[in-house]
Design a protein around this motif. Structure first.
Motif, PDB file in Angstrom:
ATOM      1  N   PRO A  97     -11.536   5.025  -1.180  1.00 14.34           N
ATOM      2  CA  PRO A  97     -11.867   4.407   0.110  1.00 14.34           C
ATOM      3  C   PRO A  97     -11.107   5.073   1.249  1.00 14.34           C
ATOM      4  O   PRO A  97     -10.024   5.638   1.046  1.00 14.34           O
ATOM      5  CB  PRO A  97     -11.433   2.954  -0.078  1.00 14.34           C
ATOM      6  CG  PRO A  97     -10.408   2.988  -1.157  1.00 14.34           C
ATOM      7  CD  PRO A  97     -10.819   4.088  -2.076  1.00 14.34           C
ATOM      8  N   LYS A  98     -11.670   4.998   2.436  1.00 13.73           N
ATOM      9  CA  LYS A  98     -11.000   5.589   3.597  1.00 13.73           C
ATOM     10  C   LYS A  98      -9.653   4.933   3.845  1.00 13.73           C
ATOM     11  O   LYS A  98      -8.679   5.588   4.225  1.00 13.73           O
ATOM     12  CB  LYS A  98     -11.894   5.459   4.827  1.00 13.73           C
ATOM     13  CG  LYS A  98     -13.163   6.294   4.749  1.00 13.73           C
ATOM     14  CD  LYS A  98     -14.035   6.098   5.974  1.00 13.73           C
ATOM     15  CE  LYS A  98     -15.312   6.917   5.870  1.00 13.73           C
ATOM     16  NZ  LYS A  98     -16.212   6.711   7.036  1.00 13.73           N
ATOM     17  N   ASP A  99      -9.594   3.623   3.647  1.00  8.78           N
ATOM     18  CA  ASP A  99      -8.340   2.883   3.787  1.00  8.78           C
ATOM     19  C   ASP A  99      -7.747   2.705   2.400  1.00  8.78           C
ATOM     20  O   ASP A  99      -8.228   1.894   1.608  1.00  8.78           O
ATOM     21  CB  ASP A  99      -8.609   1.528   4.452  1.00  8.78           C
ATOM     22  CG  ASP A  99      -7.357   0.679   4.593  1.00  8.78           C
ATOM     23  OD1 ASP A  99      -6.258   1.160   4.225  1.00  8.78           O
ATOM     24  OD2 ASP A  99      -7.486  -0.474   5.048  1.00  8.78           O
ATOM     25  N   THR A 140      -5.323  11.934  -8.641  1.00 13.97           N
ATOM     26  CA  THR A 140      -4.872  12.493  -7.374  1.00 13.97           C
ATOM     27  C   THR A 140      -3.834  11.562  -6.753  1.00 13.97           C
ATOM     28  O   THR A 140      -3.705  10.390  -7.142  1.00 13.97           O
ATOM     29  CB  THR A 140      -6.036  12.650  -6.386  1.00 13.97           C
ATOM     30  OG1 THR A 140      -6.517  11.340  -6.034  1.00 13.97           O
ATOM     31  CG2 THR A 140      -7.171  13.464  -7.000  1.00 13.97           C
ATOM     32  N   MET A 141      -3.118  12.075  -5.763  1.00 11.29           N
ATOM     33  CA  MET A 141      -2.138  11.233  -5.077  1.00 11.29           C
ATOM     34  C   MET A 141      -2.828  10.059  -4.374  1.00 11.29           C
ATOM     35  O   MET A 141      -2.326   8.935  -4.400  1.00 11.29           O
ATOM     36  CB  MET A 141      -1.321  12.070  -4.097  1.00 11.29           C
ATOM     37  CG  MET A 141      -0.364  13.040  -4.795  1.00 11.29           C
ATOM     38  SD  MET A 141       0.861  13.774  -3.669  1.00 11.29           S
ATOM     39  CE  MET A 141      -0.201  14.865  -2.728  1.00 11.29           C
ATOM     40  N   ASP A 142      -3.982  10.315  -3.745  1.00 13.50           N
ATOM     41  CA  ASP A 142      -4.713   9.219  -3.102  1.00 13.50           C
ATOM     42  C   ASP A 142      -5.176   8.190  -4.125  1.00 13.50           C
ATOM     43  O   ASP A 142      -5.145   6.982  -3.863  1.00 13.50           O
ATOM     44  CB  ASP A 142      -5.932   9.758  -2.349  1.00 13.50           C
ATOM     45  CG  ASP A 142      -5.565  10.408  -1.024  1.00 13.50           C
ATOM     46  OD1 ASP A 142      -4.384  10.332  -0.615  1.00 13.50           O
ATOM     47  OD2 ASP A 142      -6.472  10.984  -0.390  1.00 13.50           O
ATOM     48  N   GLY A 143      -5.613   8.660  -5.285  1.00 13.07           N
ATOM     49  CA  GLY A 143      -6.051   7.730  -6.320  1.00 13.07           C
ATOM     50  C   GLY A 143      -4.918   6.859  -6.817  1.00 13.07           C
ATOM     51  O   GLY A 143      -5.078   5.647  -7.014  1.00 13.07           O
ATOM     52  N   PHE A 144      -3.755   7.469  -7.015  1.00 10.36           N
ATOM     53  CA  PHE A 144      -2.602   6.689  -7.456  1.00 10.36           C
ATOM     54  C   PHE A 144      -2.231   5.658  -6.400  1.00 10.36           C
ATOM     55  O   PHE A 144      -2.011   4.478  -6.709  1.00 10.36           O
ATOM     56  CB  PHE A 144      -1.420   7.612  -7.745  1.00 10.36           C
ATOM     57  CG  PHE A 144      -0.221   6.894  -8.288  1.00 10.36           C
ATOM     58  CD1 PHE A 144      -0.159   6.540  -9.616  1.00 10.36           C
ATOM     59  CD2 PHE A 144       0.842   6.569  -7.459  1.00 10.36           C
ATOM     60  CE1 PHE A 144       0.951   5.859 -10.128  1.00 10.36           C
ATOM     61  CE2 PHE A 144       1.949   5.892  -7.952  1.00 10.36           C
ATOM     62  CZ  PHE A 144       2.000   5.541  -9.288  1.00 10.36           C
ATOM     63  N   GLU A 145      -2.185   6.076  -5.145  1.00 14.98           N
ATOM     64  CA  GLU A 145      -1.768   5.160  -4.081  1.00 14.98           C
ATOM     65  C   GLU A 145      -2.740   3.997  -3.914  1.00 14.98           C
ATOM     66  O   GLU A 145      -2.318   2.838  -3.768  1.00 14.98           O
ATOM     67  CB  GLU A 145      -1.626   5.901  -2.760  1.00 14.98           C
ATOM     68  CG  GLU A 145      -1.154   5.014  -1.612  1.00 14.98           C
ATOM     69  CD  GLU A 145      -0.802   5.765  -0.355  1.00 14.98           C
ATOM     70  OE1 GLU A 145      -0.740   5.135   0.719  1.00 14.98           O
ATOM     71  OE2 GLU A 145      -0.568   6.995  -0.424  1.00 14.98           O
ATOM     72  N   THR A 146      -4.043   4.272  -3.937  1.00  9.99           N
ATOM     73  CA  THR A 146      -4.988   3.183  -3.684  1.00  9.99           C
ATOM     74  C   THR A 146      -5.036   2.202  -4.847  1.00  9.99           C
ATOM     75  O   THR A 146      -5.198   0.993  -4.635  1.00  9.99           O
ATOM     76  CB  THR A 146      -6.391   3.750  -3.355  1.00  9.99           C
ATOM     77  OG1 THR A 146      -7.147   2.736  -2.674  1.00  9.99           O
ATOM     78  CG2 THR A 146      -7.154   4.192  -4.585  1.00  9.99           C
ATOM     79  N   CYS A 147      -4.854   2.692  -6.079  1.00  9.76           N
ATOM     80  CA  CYS A 147      -4.810   1.764  -7.216  1.00  9.76           C
ATOM     81  C   CYS A 147      -3.510   0.964  -7.223  1.00  9.76           C
ATOM     82  O   CYS A 147      -3.503  -0.215  -7.599  1.00  9.76           O
ATOM     83  CB  CYS A 147      -4.997   2.525  -8.517  1.00  9.76           C
ATOM     84  SG  CYS A 147      -6.684   3.128  -8.764  1.00  9.76           S
ATOM     85  N   CYS A 148      -2.416   1.575  -6.778  1.00 13.28           N
ATOM     86  CA  CYS A 148      -1.163   0.823  -6.632  1.00 13.28           C
ATOM     87  C   CYS A 148      -1.308  -0.277  -5.588  1.00 13.28           C
ATOM     88  O   CYS A 148      -0.680  -1.342  -5.708  1.00 13.28           O
ATOM     89  CB  CYS A 148      -0.023   1.766  -6.247  1.00 13.28           C
ATOM     90  SG  CYS A 148       0.592   2.764  -7.610  1.00 13.28           S
ATOM     91  N   ALA A 149      -2.146  -0.030  -4.560  1.00 16.97           N
ATOM     92  CA  ALA A 149      -2.383  -1.070  -3.562  1.00 16.97           C
ATOM     93  C   ALA A 149      -2.976  -2.316  -4.207  1.00 16.97           C
ATOM     94  O   ALA A 149      -2.608  -3.449  -3.859  1.00 16.97           O
ATOM     95  CB  ALA A 149      -3.310  -0.552  -2.464  1.00 16.97           C
ATOM     96  N   ALA A 150      -3.886  -2.133  -5.161  1.00 21.36           N
ATOM     97  CA  ALA A 150      -4.464  -3.283  -5.868  1.00 21.36           C
ATOM     98  C   ALA A 150      -3.402  -4.006  -6.684  1.00 21.36           C
ATOM     99  O   ALA A 150      -3.338  -5.243  -6.709  1.00 21.36           O
ATOM    100  CB  ALA A 150      -5.606  -2.817  -6.764  1.00 21.36           C
ATOM    101  N   LEU A 151      -2.538  -3.234  -7.350  1.00 20.36           N
ATOM    102  CA  LEU A 151      -1.504  -3.838  -8.197  1.00 20.36           C
ATOM    103  C   LEU A 151      -0.431  -4.546  -7.385  1.00 20.36           C
ATOM    104  O   LEU A 151       0.242  -5.451  -7.885  1.00 20.36           O
ATOM    105  CB  LEU A 151      -0.875  -2.752  -9.065  1.00 20.36           C
ATOM    106  CG  LEU A 151      -1.786  -2.202 -10.170  1.00 20.36           C
ATOM    107  CD1 LEU A 151      -1.288  -0.852 -10.650  1.00 20.36           C
ATOM    108  CD2 LEU A 151      -1.861  -3.193 -11.331  1.00 20.36           C
ATOM    109  N   SER A 152      -0.249  -4.141  -6.140  1.00 20.83           N
ATOM    110  CA  SER A 152       0.757  -4.769  -5.275  1.00 20.83           C
ATOM    111  C   SER A 152       0.181  -5.849  -4.373  1.00 20.83           C
ATOM    112  O   SER A 152       0.940  -6.572  -3.711  1.00 20.83           O
ATOM    113  CB  SER A 152       1.413  -3.695  -4.390  1.00 20.83           C
ATOM    114  OG  SER A 152       2.114  -2.743  -5.151  1.00 20.83           O
ATOM    115  N   SER A 153      -1.130  -5.967  -4.321  1.00 20.96           N
ATOM    116  CA  SER A 153      -1.768  -6.893  -3.377  1.00 20.96           C
ATOM    117  C   SER A 153      -1.421  -8.352  -3.678  1.00 20.96           C
ATOM    118  O   SER A 153      -1.427  -8.769  -4.830  1.00 20.96           O
ATOM    119  CB  SER A 153      -3.291  -6.719  -3.442  1.00 20.96           C
ATOM    120  OG  SER A 153      -3.939  -7.732  -2.691  1.00 20.96           O
TER     121      SER A 153
END
Length: 285
Positions: free
Chosen positions: A71-73, A193-206
């Motif tokens: 996602p863009k965000d 990818t770094m973006d993939g890791f970060e965006t999936c971590c966002a779900a785990l931290s939400s």
């Protein structure tokens, strides 16, 4: 029928990559959902074992893992959005139901969210090695933001992957199984990818990540459920009992939690034989 592998565009124009084994249309479909850093190629041995037993297997990649888009965000990914992605994929493939959803780690959390949000699509739900909520909601320190920061500072995933390998498998297993360890390390390095890791971590931290509020609905949303956990996966053999009880209350049937001896977080790799035996017994029961 011919092989059905590729990607398709989600409603927000992101791609989602998938692999659906070629076989008869009426063959029961088993959906496999990955952990963080796990590209769908992680499941290759499981796919082979299921296929020879007459199952059709669907795998897909998390955002910006494999060929899936992001996602863009990057902060916008949640388990609700991940469940919606899987639902869109099933619609695209014209799959009204799946015989089983087998999810590990964030793939298991997505499965619980999916079963609660889209009841009646999953017949059998298999939940493996997952926490029940964002760690801050449980009063613990969230490890994901520091990992994201360290990755961005380094500008690559090398150190992150090595740390993940140690947490997942431990030094002894890695030393004793160099070929399989190299395969998994390569999948993580080339498939994340770094973006993939970060965006999936966002779900785990939400703060929206709280399976404790959904687990009974998930139990009602499937025909039966099973929990599997690696013996060496921190305290999950104990803490996953909360999810087991919730699924059981919702489902109205006994739900087992089985521990896979000598396995860690990605139990279908280092505990492959026992994992397959428990999974097939459940699927064919």
């Amino acid at each position: 029928m011919g092989e059905r592998y590729g990607s398709f565009s989600l409603p927000d124009d992101r791609a989602i990559s998938y692999d659906l084994t070629p076989t008869d249309q009426d063959t029961p479909v088993i959906l496999l959902s990955n952990s963080l850093c796990g590209q769908f190629r992680s499941w290759d041995k499981v796919v082979a074992a299921l296929s020879v037993r007459g199952f059709r297997v669907l795998r897909y990649d998390q955002p910006r893992h494999g060929a899936s888009g992001v996602p863009k965000d990057l902060a916008s990914t949640t388990f609700d959005s991940l469940a919606d992605d899987a639902y869109a994929l099933l619609q695209h493939l014209d799959l009204k139901t799946v015989a089983a959803w087998v999810g590990v780690s964030m793939g298991a959390s997505t499965g619980i969210t999916f079963a609660a949000k889209y009841p009646g699509i999953i017949s059998q739900l298999v939940v493996c090695d997952t926490i029940s909520c964002a760690l801050t909601l449980a009063g613990a320190v969230d490890p994901f933001p520091p990992r994201v920061k360290a990755m961005r500072t380094a500008g690559n995933l090398d150190e992150l992957v090595e740390g993940t390998m140690q947490r997942w498998f431990g030094k002894d297993w890695i030393s004793a199984h160099p070929g399989e360890a190299a395969r998994m390390r390569g999948i993580m390095l080339t498939g994340t990818t770094m973006d993939g890791f970060e965006t999936c971590c966002a779900a785990l931290s939400s703060p929206s990540y709280d399976l404790r509020k959904q687990v009974e609905a998930a139990g009602r949303g499937c025909r039966k459920a099973l929990l599997l956990v690696g013996e060496n996966d921190a305290n999950l053999p104990t803490t996953m009992q909360e999810l087991r009880r919730g699924l059981e209350r919702g489902n109205g049937k006994s739900v087992e939690l089985r521990v896979v001896a000598n396995a860690g977080h990605v139990l279908f790799v280092d505990g492959f034989e026992d994992f397959m035996q428990l999974l097939l017994t459940f699927l064919q029961g």
